[in-house]
Design a protein around this motif. Structure first.
Motif, mmCIF file in Angstrom:
data_model
loop_
_atom_site.group_PDB
_atom_site.id
_atom_site.type_symbol
_atom_site.label_atom_id
_atom_site.label_comp_id
_atom_site.label_asym_id
_atom_site.label_seq_id
_atom_site.Cartn_x
_atom_site.Cartn_y
_atom_site.Cartn_z
ATOM 1 N N LEU A 77 0.842 -1.189 0.000
ATOM 2 C CA LEU A 77 0.000 0.000 0.000
ATOM 3 C C LEU A 77 0.881 1.245 0.000
ATOM 4 O O LEU A 77 1.889 1.300 0.702
ATOM 5 C CB LEU A 77 -0.904 0.020 1.227
ATOM 6 N N THR A 78 0.483 2.250 -0.792
ATOM 7 C CA THR A 78 1.226 3.503 -0.839
ATOM 8 C C THR A 78 0.272 4.634 -0.500
ATOM 9 O O THR A 78 -0.821 4.734 -1.058
ATOM 10 C CB THR A 78 1.817 3.730 -2.245
ATOM 11 N N PHE A 79 0.694 5.480 0.434
ATOM 12 C CA PHE A 79 -0.093 6.637 0.834
ATOM 13 C C PHE A 79 0.712 7.895 0.570
ATOM 14 O O PHE A 79 1.919 7.929 0.828
ATOM 15 C CB PHE A 79 -0.450 6.569 2.335
ATOM 16 N N GLU A 80 0.042 8.920 0.054
ATOM 17 C CA GLU A 80 0.688 10.210 -0.148
ATOM 18 C C GLU A 80 0.085 11.196 0.838
ATOM 19 O O GLU A 80 -1.131 11.360 0.902
ATOM 20 C CB GLU A 80 0.482 10.687 -1.586
ATOM 21 N N ARG A 81 0.939 11.840 1.607
ATOM 22 C CA ARG A 81 0.495 12.788 2.623
ATOM 23 C C ARG A 81 1.303 14.071 2.537
ATOM 24 O O ARG A 81 2.434 14.080 2.053
ATOM 25 C CB ARG A 81 0.689 12.196 4.030
ATOM 26 N N LYS A 82 0.723 15.159 3.061
ATOM 27 C CA LYS A 82 1.446 16.431 3.135
ATOM 28 C C LYS A 82 2.547 16.304 4.175
ATOM 29 O O LYS A 82 2.350 15.724 5.228
ATOM 30 C CB LYS A 82 0.508 17.570 3.511
ATOM 31 N N SER A 95 -4.803 2.793 11.280
ATOM 32 C CA SER A 95 -5.263 1.452 10.925
ATOM 33 C C SER A 95 -6.505 1.529 10.033
ATOM 34 O O SER A 95 -6.708 0.677 9.174
ATOM 35 C CB SER A 95 -5.551 0.633 12.180
ATOM 36 N N GLY A 96 -7.323 2.572 10.216
ATOM 37 C CA GLY A 96 -8.494 2.764 9.342
ATOM 38 C C GLY A 96 -8.083 3.037 7.905
ATOM 39 O O GLY A 96 -8.701 2.532 6.966
ATOM 40 N N ASP A 97 -7.024 3.848 7.726
ATOM 41 C CA ASP A 97 -6.518 4.121 6.380
ATOM 42 C C ASP A 97 -6.002 2.843 5.726
ATOM 43 O O ASP A 97 -6.241 2.592 4.543
ATOM 44 C CB ASP A 97 -5.381 5.151 6.427
ATOM 45 N N ILE A 98 -5.297 2.033 6.495
ATOM 46 C CA ILE A 98 -4.751 0.782 5.962
ATOM 47 C C ILE A 98 -5.888 -0.171 5.601
ATOM 48 O O ILE A 98 -5.861 -0.826 4.560
ATOM 49 C CB ILE A 98 -3.773 0.150 6.965
ATOM 50 N N ALA A 99 -6.929 -0.227 6.439
ATOM 51 C CA ALA A 99 -8.089 -1.084 6.152
ATOM 52 C C ALA A 99 -8.780 -0.637 4.862
ATOM 53 O O ALA A 99 -9.179 -1.464 4.041
ATOM 54 C CB ALA A 99 -9.065 -1.058 7.319
ATOM 55 N N GLN A 100 -8.904 0.685 4.655
ATOM 56 C CA GLN A 100 -9.505 1.193 3.418
ATOM 57 C C GLN A 100 -8.637 0.862 2.219
ATOM 58 O O GLN A 100 -9.146 0.520 1.151
ATOM 59 C CB GLN A 100 -9.720 2.701 3.507
ATOM 60 N N GLY A 101 -7.319 0.964 2.382
ATOM 61 C CA GLY A 101 -6.401 0.611 1.302
ATOM 62 C C GLY A 101 -6.514 -0.856 0.933
ATOM 63 O O GLY A 101 -6.497 -1.221 -0.247
ATOM 64 N N VAL A 142 3.629 -1.018 3.918
ATOM 65 C CA VAL A 142 3.012 0.297 3.781
ATOM 66 C C VAL A 142 4.119 1.303 3.483
ATOM 67 O O VAL A 142 5.091 1.402 4.230
ATOM 68 C CB VAL A 142 2.261 0.702 5.065
ATOM 69 N N THR A 143 3.960 2.049 2.375
ATOM 70 C CA THR A 143 4.928 3.071 1.999
ATOM 71 C C THR A 143 4.240 4.422 2.090
ATOM 72 O O THR A 143 3.158 4.605 1.533
ATOM 73 C CB THR A 143 5.438 2.838 0.564
ATOM 74 N N ILE A 144 4.877 5.356 2.778
ATOM 75 C CA ILE A 144 4.328 6.707 2.895
ATOM 76 C C ILE A 144 5.248 7.655 2.148
ATOM 77 O O ILE A 144 6.451 7.695 2.421
ATOM 78 C CB ILE A 144 4.189 7.137 4.364
ATOM 79 N N LYS A 145 4.672 8.390 1.186
ATOM 80 C CA LYS A 145 5.435 9.326 0.366
ATOM 81 C C LYS A 145 4.868 10.724 0.535
ATOM 82 O O LYS A 145 3.730 10.908 0.943
ATOM 83 C CB LYS A 145 5.340 8.940 -1.112
ATOM 84 N N SER A 146 5.662 11.698 0.145
ATOM 85 C CA SER A 146 5.218 13.083 0.155
ATOM 86 C C SER A 146 4.335 13.323 -1.061
ATOM 87 O O SER A 146 4.615 12.826 -2.150
ATOM 88 C CB SER A 146 6.432 14.008 0.112
#
Length: 158
Positions: A77-82, A95-101, A142-146
């Motif tokens: 899963l990859t998430f982009e955040r500010k 954990s809610g974000d990961i469940a949605q992903g 889980v990968t978090i990117k800008s």
């Protein structure tokens, strides 16, 4: 009061166990919630059938959980955040974000089964455990990117 558990009850026992509980707990919570039955002589005779059924059901559920664990372990899963200074996120990945992903990937997992001790608040790669069954745990990458364009990376090249 002795009761026979019909379902797994956290910190009390598993399906089919005969446990001793306080009268009020059994009468007001376990019995009305259909989580247990009174441990009478007749019900104790039925317990063997329940245990055999529970073992069959447990084996089936564990097999399904192991198959799901293999599939989920391959998911990334990859998430982009500010991002602010020092690569700290303005928000966090919960954990809610990961469940949605996972749901977007086609896997239905309850967010409470995702063992995230605290929300992820920095950039990078994380391996998050997902407890699918008693002894079955999968790990999701889980990968978090800008979400900002790479202006800093483009500046030195110019």
């Amino acid at each position: 009061m002795e009761v026979i558990l019909k379902e797994d009850v956290v910190k009390l026992g598993h399906r089919g166990d005969v446990v001793k509980v306080a009268d009020g707990y059994g009468r007001n919570y376990l019995l009305p919630g259909k989580l247990a039955i009174e441990a009478t002589a007749a019900n104790k005779a039925v317990i063997d059938q329940m245990k055999a059924s529970a073992v069959r059901k447990s084996v089936k559920e564990k097999g399904a959980a192991e198959d799901l664990a293999k599939q989920i372990s391959a998911v990334e899963l990859t998430f982009e955040r500010k991002v602010g200074e020092n690569e700290q996120l303005f928000g966090s990945v919960t954990s809610g974000d990961i469940a949605q992903g996972l749901e977007a990937q086609g896997f239905t997992v309850d967010r409470r089964k995702i063992s995230l001790e605290e929300p992820l608040r920095s950039l990078g790669e994380f391996h998050v455990p997902v407890k699918l069954y008693r002894e079955v745990t999968a790990h999701v990458k889980v990968t978090i990117k800008s979400d900002a364009p790479d202006e800093v990376a483009a500046a030195p090249a110019a």
